[in-house]
Design a protein around this motif. Sequence first.
Motif, short mmCIF file in Angstrom:
data_model
loop_
_atom_site.label_atom_id
_atom_site.label_comp_id
_atom_site.label_asym_id
_atom_site.label_seq_id
_atom_site.Cartn_x
_atom_site.Cartn_y
_atom_site.Cartn_z
N SER A 137 0.87 -1.21 0.17
CA SER A 137 -0.06 -0.05 0.04
C SER A 137 1.00 1.36 -0.01
CB SER A 137 -0.68 0.00 1.34
OG SER A 137 -0.19 0.03 2.41
N SER A 138 1.89 1.35 0.81
CA SER A 138 2.61 2.48 0.84
C SER A 138 3.40 2.68 -0.45
CB SER A 138 3.81 2.35 2.05
OG SER A 138 4.64 1.30 1.73
N ARG A 139 3.86 1.64 -1.33
CA ARG A 139 4.81 1.94 -2.34
C ARG A 139 3.66 2.27 -3.47
NH1 ARG A 139 10.07 1.94 -3.26
NH2 ARG A 139 11.18 0.25 -2.39
N ILE A 140 2.55 1.89 -3.38
CA ILE A 140 1.35 2.24 -4.34
C ILE A 140 1.20 3.70 -4.24
CG2 ILE A 140 -0.98 1.97 -5.35
CD1 ILE A 140 -0.42 -1.04 -4.82
N LEU A 141 0.96 3.95 -2.98
CA LEU A 141 0.40 5.49 -2.74
C LEU A 141 1.48 6.32 -2.89
CD1 LEU A 141 -1.50 7.51 -1.27
CD2 LEU A 141 -0.39 6.90 0.73
N SER A 142 2.72 5.94 -2.56
CA SER A 142 3.88 6.99 -2.83
C SER A 142 3.96 7.08 -4.20
CB SER A 142 5.15 6.44 -2.16
OG SER A 142 6.22 6.90 -2.72
N ALA A 143 3.77 6.12 -5.19
CA ALA A 143 4.01 6.27 -6.60
C ALA A 143 2.86 7.13 -7.36
CB ALA A 143 4.00 4.94 -7.28
N TYR A 144 1.69 6.85 -6.60
CA TYR A 144 0.70 7.79 -7.28
C TYR A 144 0.78 9.08 -6.73
CZ TYR A 144 -3.86 9.76 -7.52
OH TYR A 144 -4.98 10.57 -7.93
N LEU A 145 1.11 9.48 -5.62
CA LEU A 145 1.12 10.83 -5.25
C LEU A 145 2.29 11.40 -6.00
CD1 LEU A 145 0.93 10.48 -1.46
CD2 LEU A 145 -0.74 11.28 -3.05
N ASN A 146 3.74 10.74 -6.21
CA ASN A 146 4.54 11.36 -6.92
C ASN A 146 4.14 11.74 -8.31
OD1 ASN A 146 6.87 11.88 -5.38
ND2 ASN A 146 7.21 9.61 -5.36
N GLU A 147 3.50 10.89 -8.93
CA GLU A 147 3.02 10.95 -10.41
C GLU A 147 1.85 12.08 -10.32
OE1 GLU A 147 2.06 7.70 -12.96
OE2 GLU A 147 4.18 6.84 -12.84
N SER A 148 1.33 12.33 -9.34
CA SER A 148 0.27 13.52 -9.31
C SER A 148 0.92 14.69 -8.74
CB SER A 148 -1.00 13.09 -8.25
OG SER A 148 -1.25 11.74 -8.41
N GLY A 149 2.19 14.79 -8.86
CA GLY A 149 2.85 16.13 -8.43
C GLY A 149 2.69 16.40 -7.00
N ILE A 150 2.46 15.50 -6.11
CA ILE A 150 2.77 15.52 -4.58
C ILE A 150 4.03 14.75 -4.41
CG2 ILE A 150 1.74 15.21 -2.41
CD1 ILE A 150 -0.99 14.99 -3.97
N LYS A 151 5.13 15.48 -4.17
CA LYS A 151 6.36 14.84 -4.09
C LYS A 151 6.99 14.22 -2.83
CE LYS A 151 7.42 15.16 -8.29
NZ LYS A 151 7.07 14.18 -9.19
N ASN A 152 6.93 13.06 -2.90
CA ASN A 152 7.39 12.53 -1.51
C ASN A 152 8.42 11.46 -1.58
OD1 ASN A 152 6.15 9.37 -1.55
ND2 ASN A 152 5.09 10.77 -3.08
N ARG A 153 8.77 10.93 -0.51
CA ARG A 153 9.87 9.86 -0.67
C ARG A 153 9.06 8.75 0.24
NH1 ARG A 153 16.10 10.87 1.40
NH2 ARG A 153 16.53 8.49 1.72
N TRP A 154 9.37 7.59 -0.48
CA TRP A 154 9.11 6.16 0.49
C TRP A 154 10.07 5.73 1.28
CZ3 TRP A 154 11.00 1.33 0.95
CH2 TRP A 154 9.95 0.41 1.26
N MET A 155 9.69 5.31 2.43
CA MET A 155 10.61 4.84 3.49
C MET A 155 10.06 3.59 4.04
SD MET A 155 13.00 7.88 4.73
CE MET A 155 14.31 6.76 4.32
#
Length: 431
Positions: A137-155
Amino acid sequence: MLCLSLLAKITGVMKVFKFGGASVKNAEAVKNVGNVLQNYGGEEVLVVVSAMGKTTNSLELLAKAYYQQDSNKHELFKEVKRFHDEIVAGLLITKDSQTYADIENLFIELDCELENAPDNNFDKVYDQIVSYGEIFSSRILSAYLNESGIKNRWMDAQNFISTDNTYREGKVDWENTSLLISKKLKPIVKKQMVVTQGFIGRNKENFTVTLGREGSDYSAAIFAFGLDAEYVTIWKDVAGVMNADPKKYSDAIKIDAISYPSAIEMAYYGATVIHPKTIQPLQSKQIPLYVKSFLDPEANGTIVGVLKEVESLPPTIISKGNQTLLSISSKDFSFIVEDNLSTIFNVFAQLKVKINLMQNSAISFIVCLDNEPNKIEKLMEHLGSAYNLSKNEGLELLTISNYTNSSLEKILSGKNILIEQKTGNNLQVVI
Ligand code: ASP
Ligand code: MG
């Protein structure tokens, strides 16, 4: 103007947001999380996410099948994969991206793990398998947010939450965990939004240890403690903390503000809105907790914290279903006093059975327990030789607080009360 906004950024407010399984149960829901987070782009936010929808339940079945080497393990695995594939497809995550490959690789990793011979400790196996839900879930959410312009880092939360070896109910090593979070994670959150997982930590032997079912709220509190966060928000599909379950009581209302001790009591007695272990770490650093609706992010929700005014709560009703009463009396007509009680409590402690309510009289001792058939069976085996036991299942434990006599009458009318107990302003009844 510019100076002011720069200043605001430098002295940013660090916060922890927790999104539970319901908030990411399908692609639409994940997009809604994006909408909520859009307002916080570029701020100091740690996002803690649970497994998507009911994934943890599905992975529990998979862990069991793998442990028992059932042939249906492949089918169960495919079901989990299909569920996530559909969400990934609905989010239109770019297929030739690195993040897409990362998500695919996670499934390959789990599939391979299922080919190894399982360890003989089931609880350990359980944690290694079930924890994948939060990683997905965290991988998917992080990827989606990055592609939508909400820049974030997965940890990986496991790099920060350090536990003992109690698989499925990990005990946090607070010293080590706080140090890791404040030294290693905090500088990263100061620079960029971070997406991580609830529910999971790691022991000294480098194995995953989960923190107990529904433990993601607790993770959010652990992170907030280590980060010295300004506040925590738990985003839910309800308006906030309610005084009763709106599904059962049509006149249930939202509580606007509640003190830490009252919130601890509510959670402890079974209000499912907050995991019971969540409040104490927050209370110790006086970090306020907001419970808000992800469907109506502007609405106020509930604040849990130090109250400015004297607390005034409406009557609250907390219901714990699926309860069992176990009545224990001695076979040799001896009274149930210190000797017997110590034997009985030892068995409860050994089998890790939590007592929700107890009452003793001269010749018997009655306990109200969550109906966990395996544990109760073992309990009865242990106690059966020395004691007469009788069991009454399918009951409900109600904890009622801040009541007036008239409200109490209304709540209890028509109910068959088996046990009643009053402490302070709490009334507990088994019905
Ligand atoms: N995914 C875990 C569970 O369902 C943890 C959580 O949701 O808080 O128990
Ligand atoms: Mg969950």
